[in-house]
Design a protein around this motif. Structure first.
Motif, mmCIF file in Angstrom:
data_model
loop_
_atom_site.group_PDB
_atom_site.id
_atom_site.type_symbol
_atom_site.label_atom_id
_atom_site.label_comp_id
_atom_site.label_asym_id
_atom_site.label_seq_id
_atom_site.Cartn_x
_atom_site.Cartn_y
_atom_site.Cartn_z
ATOM 1 N N THR A 62 68.160 41.931 58.280
ATOM 2 C CA THR A 62 67.364 42.220 59.473
ATOM 3 C C THR A 62 66.270 43.243 59.188
ATOM 4 O OG1 THR A 62 68.918 43.928 60.197
ATOM 5 C CG2 THR A 62 69.279 41.690 61.035
ATOM 6 N N GLU A 96 64.649 40.615 73.513
ATOM 7 C CA GLU A 96 65.376 41.800 73.044
ATOM 8 C C GLU A 96 66.817 41.453 72.683
ATOM 9 O OE1 GLU A 96 66.494 46.343 74.524
ATOM 10 O OE2 GLU A 96 65.614 44.908 75.946
ATOM 11 N N LEU A 97 67.463 40.627 73.504
ATOM 12 C CA LEU A 97 68.859 40.283 73.240
ATOM 13 C C LEU A 97 69.004 39.521 71.928
ATOM 14 C CD1 LEU A 97 70.130 39.241 76.795
ATOM 15 C CD2 LEU A 97 70.148 41.495 75.704
ATOM 16 N N ALA A 99 66.937 39.646 69.430
ATOM 17 C CA ALA A 99 66.633 40.598 68.357
ATOM 18 C C ALA A 99 67.880 41.397 67.999
ATOM 19 C CB ALA A 99 65.503 41.531 68.779
ATOM 20 N N GLU A 100 68.636 41.811 69.002
ATOM 21 C CA GLU A 100 69.857 42.585 68.743
ATOM 22 C C GLU A 100 70.923 41.736 68.048
ATOM 23 O OE1 GLU A 100 71.011 44.390 72.417
ATOM 24 O OE2 GLU A 100 69.367 45.852 72.351
ATOM 25 N N LEU A 101 70.848 40.418 68.192
ATOM 26 C CA LEU A 101 71.777 39.513 67.503
ATOM 27 C C LEU A 101 71.322 39.176 66.089
ATOM 28 C CD1 LEU A 101 72.652 37.061 70.417
ATOM 29 C CD2 LEU A 101 74.164 38.761 69.380
ATOM 30 N N ARG A 104 65.012 37.395 63.570
ATOM 31 C CA ARG A 104 63.839 38.127 63.106
ATOM 32 C C ARG A 104 62.566 37.293 63.026
ATOM 33 N NH1 ARG A 104 66.180 41.558 64.721
ATOM 34 N NH2 ARG A 104 66.854 43.525 63.811
ATOM 35 N N HIS A 142 60.297 44.531 69.577
ATOM 36 C CA HIS A 142 61.705 44.484 69.166
ATOM 37 C C HIS A 142 61.922 43.955 67.756
ATOM 38 C CE1 HIS A 142 63.093 45.793 73.060
ATOM 39 N NE2 HIS A 142 62.321 44.889 73.634
ATOM 40 N N ARG A 321 61.058 46.118 62.741
ATOM 41 C CA ARG A 321 61.503 47.412 63.261
ATOM 42 C C ARG A 321 61.017 47.519 64.693
ATOM 43 N NH1 ARG A 321 56.939 50.425 63.394
ATOM 44 N NH2 ARG A 321 55.259 49.880 61.945
ATOM 45 N N LYS A 322 61.737 48.277 65.491
ATOM 46 C CA LYS A 322 61.312 48.461 66.866
ATOM 47 C C LYS A 322 60.070 49.316 66.916
ATOM 48 C CE LYS A 322 65.312 47.702 69.762
ATOM 49 N NZ LYS A 322 65.959 48.139 71.011
#
Length: 323
Positions: A62, A96-97, A99-101, A104, A142, A321-322
Motif C-alpha cells: 500500500t 476512503e473506505l 482506500a482503508e482496505l 491503491r 486518500h 499517502r493521505k
C-alpha cells in the motif's frame, strides 16, 4: 527492481512463481471490472486469502516502502487495483473506505461511459463529470492513484488537469505509434508530463501491434518512441498481461451485464477472442528480458532504471499517502 503497472486474470501460486523467476518486484493486479460494491469486497477478501497462502512469494503493498520491502525480502509486491469505479456504486464516502482496505489504483471508467467520465469506446466523449471531479479529489486525499487507461481522451485531459497529484495511464500506448481507440493521443501524453504522471507501455497485441510484439527489441523501440513524446521521467511498464483467462472471462470483461450482444473490446470481428501474447513474452517471467531490450535500443543504465521501476516508484511515493 522491475515494476509492472497492470496485469489481470486468475493468479495462482504458479503465476507467483513465474513472477519470482522473472525477478518482478511489483505488479498492480486487477481486482475487478464491472463488479459492484459487495462483489468487490468479496474480491478483496479472496486476494487477501491468496496472498496469505503464498506469503513466501508475494505481499500486498500500500506504500512505496512496502514495494522496497518486497524487493529486500525476495518477494513480489501486489498493488490492489480496479479497472472501473463500479465498486463505489455512486457513493463518494466509499473512496476512503476502499482506500482503508488497501485499494491503491482505480480506473475512472472501463469500456463504457459512467457517472464519472467518458470512455474511449463511446462515439462522443462527454468529459469529466461533476461526480468525477469529486471522486478524483477523494482519491487524491486518500492515496489512490487515478488510472485513465480506458478513459476517453477528452475525459483524460480533464482528469489530468483536475488532479492535484500525478495520475497514470497504467496500460496503453501512444495512438501516434499504433492507432487504436484504447491508446492515447500525443496531447494527452504531454498533459500527463505537466501533471507529473506516467504511462505504462503495454504489450497487449490488440493495442500494440504485431511489429512491436515481434521481439523485445521491437517493443523497446516502442518505449523509446514513447519517451520521445513524453520524456524519460514519464514512461514505464504496464503490460496488460492476463493470466489463465478463458472465454467466459473475456465475455465478462467485454460485455459485463450491460449488453445481450457481442462486444469485442479492444479486439474486432477479425480478432474476436484471445490474441497471442507478444512473441517474446510467452511467460510472465520473460519480463526480465526488458532491461536488456531497453539497453539494446540505446537507453543508459540510469534510464533503464527509470523505465523499469523508478518512474512508478516516484508516482507511488507521491500518491500512495493521505494528503
Amino acid at each position: 527492481m522491475l515494476i509492472d503497472g497492470l496485469q489481470c486474470g486468475h493468479f495462482t501460486r504458479e503465476t507467483f512463481e513465474e513472477l519470482r523467476r522473472g525477478d518482478v518486484t511489483c505488479v498492480t493486479i486487477t481486482a475487478g471490472f464491472w463488479e459492484g460494491t459487495l462483489e468487490s469486497l468479496d474480491s478483496i477478501g479472496r486476494w487477501r486469502d491468496l496472498v496469505r497462502e503464498n506469503a513466501d512469494l508475494v505481499m500486498l503493498a500500500t506504500t512505496a516502502e512496502d514495494i522496497e520491502e518486497a524487493s529486500r525480502t525476495g518477494r513480489t509486491a501486489l498493488v490492489m487495483g480496479f479497472q472501473n469505479s463500479n465498486l463505489l456504486e455512486g457513493r463518494i464516502r466509499f473512496v476512503e473506505l476502499f482506500a482503508e482496505l488497501g485499494v491503491r489504483v482505480i480506473q475512472l471508467t472501463y469500456n463504457n461511459q459512467n457517472e464519472l467520465a467518458g470512455s474511449c469506446y463511446e462515439t462522443e466523449d462527454s468529459g469529466l463529470a461533476r461526480f468525477g471531479r469529486e471522486v478524483i479529489d477523494e482519491m487524491n486525499r486518500h492515496g489512490i492513484l487515478v488510472d485513465l487507461s480506458h478513459v476517453g481522451n477528452r475525459s483524460t485531459l480533464d482528469a489530468v488537469l483536475h488532479s492535484k497529484k500525478p495520475v497514470a495511464v497504467t496500460h496503453a500506448n501512444p495512438d501516434s505509434l499504433f492507432s487504436h481507440k484504447r491508446n492515447k493521443t500525443d496531447d494527452v501524453l504531454k498533459a500527463l508530463v505537466d501533471n507529473g504522471g506516467v504511462i505504462g507501455c503495454a504489450t497487449y497485441r490488440n493495442i500494440t501491434g504485431d511489429y512491436y510484439c515481434s521481439t523485445v527489441k521491437a517493443w523497446a523501440e516502442l518505449v523509446a518512441r514513447t519517451v520521445d513524446i513524453a520524456g524519460i521521467d514519464h514512461v514505464a511498464i504496464g503490460t496488460d498481461r492476463s493470466h489463465n483467462h478463458t472465454k467466459p472471462d473475456y465475455d465478462w470483461m467485454r460485455q459485463g451485464r450491460w449488453t445481450r450482444g457481442i462486444d469485442y473490446g479492444a479486439g474486432s470481428a477479425a480478432r474476436p477472442g484471445k490474441v497471442p501474447p507478444a512473441d517474446w513474452f510467452k511467460s510472465v517471467s520473460d519480463l526480465n528480458l526488458i532491461p536488456g531490450g531497453l539497453a539494446e535500443v540505446g537507453f543508459s543504465p540510469e534510464e533503464v532504471e527509470k523505465i523499469t521501476s523508478g518512474n512508478w516508484l516516484r508516482v507511488y511515493r507521491e500518491v500512495f499517502r493521505k494528503a
